[in-house]
Design a protein around this motif. Structure first.
Motif, PDB file in Angstrom:
ATOM      1  N   UNK A  76     -19.429  29.245  44.814  1.00  0.00           N
ATOM      2  CA  UNK A  76     -19.155  29.476  43.393  1.00  0.00           C
ATOM      3  C   UNK A  76     -18.493  30.834  43.208  1.00  0.00           C
ATOM      4  N   UNK A  77     -17.714  30.956  42.129  1.00  0.00           N
ATOM      5  CA  UNK A  77     -16.958  32.198  41.882  1.00  0.00           C
ATOM      6  C   UNK A  77     -17.898  33.400  41.761  1.00  0.00           C
ATOM      7  N   UNK A  78     -19.070  33.194  41.170  1.00  0.00           N
ATOM      8  CA  UNK A  78     -19.989  34.323  40.985  1.00  0.00           C
ATOM      9  C   UNK A  78     -20.509  34.859  42.312  1.00  0.00           C
ATOM     10  N   UNK A  79     -20.482  34.010  43.346  1.00  0.00           N
ATOM     11  CA  UNK A  79     -20.871  34.461  44.681  1.00  0.00           C
ATOM     12  C   UNK A  79     -19.652  34.999  45.423  1.00  0.00           C
ATOM     13  N   UNK A  80     -18.487  34.430  45.130  1.00  0.00           N
ATOM     14  CA  UNK A  80     -17.261  34.802  45.844  1.00  0.00           C
ATOM     15  C   UNK A  80     -16.700  36.149  45.390  1.00  0.00           C
ATOM     16  N   UNK A  81     -17.196  36.650  44.246  1.00  0.00           N
ATOM     17  CA  UNK A  81     -16.711  37.950  43.763  1.00  0.00           C
ATOM     18  C   UNK A  81     -17.889  38.899  43.552  1.00  0.00           C
ATOM     19  N   UNK A  82     -17.627  40.193  43.797  1.00  0.00           N
ATOM     20  CA  UNK A  82     -18.679  41.175  43.565  1.00  0.00           C
ATOM     21  C   UNK A  82     -18.634  41.653  42.122  1.00  0.00           C
ATOM     22  N   UNK A  83     -19.463  42.685  41.794  1.00  0.00           N
ATOM     23  CA  UNK A  83     -19.563  43.127  40.411  1.00  0.00           C
ATOM     24  C   UNK A  83     -18.275  43.768  39.894  1.00  0.00           C
ATOM     25  N   UNK A  84     -17.388  44.163  40.833  1.00  0.00           N
ATOM     26  CA  UNK A  84     -16.114  44.760  40.449  1.00  0.00           C
ATOM     27  C   UNK A  84     -14.999  43.730  40.340  1.00  0.00           C
ATOM     28  N   UNK A  85     -15.324  42.466  40.607  1.00  0.00           N
ATOM     29  CA  UNK A  85     -14.307  41.406  40.548  1.00  0.00           C
ATOM     30  C   UNK A  85     -13.509  41.256  41.822  1.00  0.00           C
ATOM     31  N   UNK A  86     -13.901  41.996  42.874  1.00  0.00           N
ATOM     32  CA  UNK A  86     -13.213  41.881  44.156  1.00  0.00           C
ATOM     33  C   UNK A  86     -13.824  40.746  44.977  1.00  0.00           C
ATOM     34  N   UNK A  87     -13.078  40.248  45.958  1.00  0.00           N
ATOM     35  CA  UNK A  87     -13.599  39.172  46.808  1.00  0.00           C
ATOM     36  C   UNK A  87     -14.759  39.671  47.651  1.00  0.00           C
TER      37      UNK A  87
END
Length: 697
Positions: A76-87
């Motif tokens: 899921x995108x929420x797992x694929x990105x960190x809190x800064x929106x980076x991968x």
């Protein structure tokens, strides 16, 4: 798109004819599935089988798999990105695992949640890489019996002698048990030789040059043509037994039809003996005149050409003459004995180690037959015939003829019984009590034969279950499934209102010495009922009765088999009957709510709150006696009509009553009332199991 032609052939020692149809069917089915899994298109698949080989030719096979672009889902995108929106590391790891990088990632919404995806290119493989895996298809074939050979661990139908695997003219490399693939095949064992193959499409023609007709259907047609030609030339009638024809075509690679003769004096032997000697032991086709009377000739099939066919014919005549001389001797010797003398010898023949001798079995069969006769209400004359037939039904087992030709048990019993002066109906019953011999075979024509047949089969089934000899998987050494099917078929065909459950229980008493604990008796009885329900379901499916109807009627106790069929037929008609919708809805609603009731709770009239409860309970009590009578008489339509008396009270009850009342006592009392009614409905069928199509109208 380029294509190729492919051949696989497995050469073996001679295979049993009875396994060859299934082997060829498996080969085609597994090859088709394999190619579909590989995503390879082809024009056609042709299979071949002879006693010494099976093969498959694949025409115009796609030479390379199509390239594919596959969409691969990641986290899921929420797992694929960190809190800064980076991968995140999860996204990086996912993309690397697919041979991609994070620049290739895109996002898609699935059911309200965003997931990351990449598209992965998969290059198709060439058939040069894929075809060697056909080895697994060969090894995946299943056979009823296998063998091992030399120091090999492989279990296969017969030892593998050679392998051919060609992609056009190129050998496809693999080996099985040390036998490597090549392009050399072998023709007829005596008439042919080695042949080098370089074109899969020439396989059939090249083998024919080496005296092998690889196509089983062509061999069959050659045999039929030869038989028809003899009929035309000789003025004979040659009935074609297609089971025998199927076997003979798998015994030869190059069929040639020929005829022979035997002495007319042998025609004094019962024709069943002659036919058995010819068909079962020599694989010959008997010859008759236009009236069906046997003529002193036979037709056989040689595995070879017509060269020196007269010598072959004389050799077969000599072999048959020896068999018929034995049969004639046995027939004459058997007539010097008596039925009573033969019956005495049954006490020395073991039926089953724990169940005693054949004489013990005959004694039980006689008792069971008398019980069934009584339930059927047979008159005194019929009772006497049933008793006598049961008492002597196995006497021919000790005759020379049946010892030599086991296929003639019952048949010779009938012949000898007639010779010894027994009543014709009794003699007929001796033969018929072995019927039906398989699922689609002839049923007993006489009442006497039908009763003794059922008695004999039930004795075997109940006895075997009692001592733990219950069929499992493919293991059924006493053919209990076939015998139970026979019982169901006979009872259903004659529309006899026999209570199978009660009969099974009464037969169990005959085996009390084997089972003394009451709990164990109940367990055996439950196993027997389940077993007979399974056989009944099988026959119902064969008669195209819908699965949900079958489940509904078999939810009841196993009483009358004919009754089950009558109920199934009736409910199948009611499924689409809009006039039945009102009843169906009432009954199904009761059945569904009754599942919430406590089984131990009894109806208490003092807890009824409204008139509708009283009316429903009154209607329930008023219909029970009439309903029980219709069930006892196994009258399906009448039973459903009597149940129908509850429909209006049920609807009025639901319209004016909250079943799940807040007061626990009132709620349980109402559920108990519905459970009592549901238990009556289920005695007919579990109507909740049925997909009521008319309810969609």
């Amino acid at each position: 798109m380029t294509t190729t032609n492919v051949l696989f052939e497995v050469g073996l020692e001679e295979m049993p004819a009875r396994f060859m149809n299934d082997t060829e069917a498996q080969l085609k089915e597994k090859t088709e599935a394999w190619l579909n899994d590989l995503r390879l298109n082809y024009d056609s698949i042709t299979t071949y089988i002879t006693p010494r080989r099976f093969a498959v030719v694949i025409k115009q096979l796609q030479s390379k798999q199509d390239d594919q672009e596959e969409e691969v889902k990641g986290p899921a995108e929420k797992i694929a990105k960190d809190e800064n929106g980076d991968w995140s590391k999860a996204a990086v790891g996912f993309s690397k695992g697919q041979g991609k990088n994070v620049e290739d990632i895109y996002i898609k919404d699935i059911d309200g949640t965003n997931y990351i995806f990449v598209k992965k290119f998969i290059e198709g493989k060439s058939v040069d890489e894929l075809l060697p895996a056909f080895k697994d298809i060969i090894l995946d074939l299943h056979f009823p019996k296998n063998m091992r050979w030399a120091d090999q661990n492989l279990r296969f139908i017969r030892p593998i002698k050679w392998l051919v695997a060609l992609n056009n003219e190129n050998v496809i490399p693999f080996d099985i048990t040390g036998v490597k693939t090549g392009q050399v095949t072998y023709g007829h064992r005596f008439l042919g030789g080695k042949t080098v193959l370089s074109d899969p499409l020439q396989y059939e023609q090249l083998l024919e040059q080496e005296y092998v007709i690889a196509d089983a259907a062509k061999r069959e047609q050659l045999i039929v043509n030869g038989i028809k030609q003899l009929e035309k030339d000789k003025g004979w009638t040659i009935p074609i037994d297609y089971e025998l024809l199927n076997e003979v075509k798998h015994l030869v690679e190059y069929p040639t039809v020929f005829s022979g003769t035997y002495h007319e004096s042998f025609l004094e032997i019962p024709k069943e003996v002659l036919i058995t000697s010819m068909k079962e032991h020599q694989r010959y086709f008997p010859v008759t005149n236009n009236n069906g009377d046997l003529l002193p000739f036979f037709v056989a099939v040689r595995n070879g050409t017509d060269e020196h066919i007269e010598t072959v014919s004389r050799g077969n005549e000599k072999v048959l003459r020896a068999r018929l001389q034995d049969a004639q001797f046995f027939y004459e010797e058997d007539q010097k004995l008596s039925i009573d003398r033969n019956i005495e010898q049954l006490s020395r023949m073991v039926f089953q180690e724990k169940l005693g001798t054949i004489a013990d079995k005959v004694s039980r069969v006689t008792e069971i037959a008398a019980m069934i006769s009584s339930k059927l209400g047979l008159d005194d004359q019929e009772l006497r015939k049933v008793k006598r037939a049961a008492e002597i039904c196995k006497f021919d087992l000790v005759t020379n003829m049946v010892t030599e030709f086991t296929e003639l048990q019952g048949v010779m019993g009938r012949k000898y019984a007639e010779i010894f002066g027994e009543d014709k109906d009794v003699a007929q019953a001796i033969e018929e009590h072995y019927m039906p011999k398989n699922a689609n075979a002839k049923l007993p024509e006489s009442v006497t034969g039908a009763v003794v047949s059922i008695a004999d089969k039930l004795d075997t089934i109940v006895g075997c279950f009692t001592v733990g000899l219950i069929p499992s998987g493919s293991q059924d050494p006493y053919a209990l499934r076939r015998q139970a099917l026979g019982v169901v078929q006979i009872v259903s065909d004659r529309k006899w209102k026999l209570n199978i459950s009660d009969i099974l229980e009464q037969i169990q008493v005959l085996f009390e010495s084997h089972v003394k604990e009451e709990a164990e008796k109940k367990q055996v009885h439950h196993q027997l009922e389940t077993f007979f329900k399974q056989r009944t379901a099988y026959i119902m499916k064969e008669e195209k009765i819908e699965s949900d109807i079958i489940d509904a009627v078999l939810a009841t106790e196993l009483k009358g088999v004919s009754f089950l069929f009558a109920k199934a037929s009736l409910l199948s008609a009611k499924r689409n009957d809009t006039a039945f919708k009102d009843k169906q809805e009432a009954f199904v609603r009761v059945l569904n709510l009754a599942k919430k009731a406590e089984p131990h709770y009894l109806v208490n009239q003092e807890l009824f709150v409204n008139e509708e409860e009283h009316n429903l309970y009154k209607a329930y009590n008023q219909m029970k006696e009439d309903y029980a009578a219709t069930l006892q008489s196994q009258a399906a339509e009448e039973a459903l009509e009597v149940l129908g008396r509850l429909v209006n009270p049920i609807h009025q009850f639901f319209d004016n009553t909250m079943v799940m009342d807040e007061n626990l006592q009132i709620r349980e009392n109402r559920l108990a009332l519905l459970l009592a009614i549901a238990q009556e409905i289920i005695k007919f069928a579990d109507l909740a199991e049925i997909n009521w199509k008319q309810s969609q109208a």
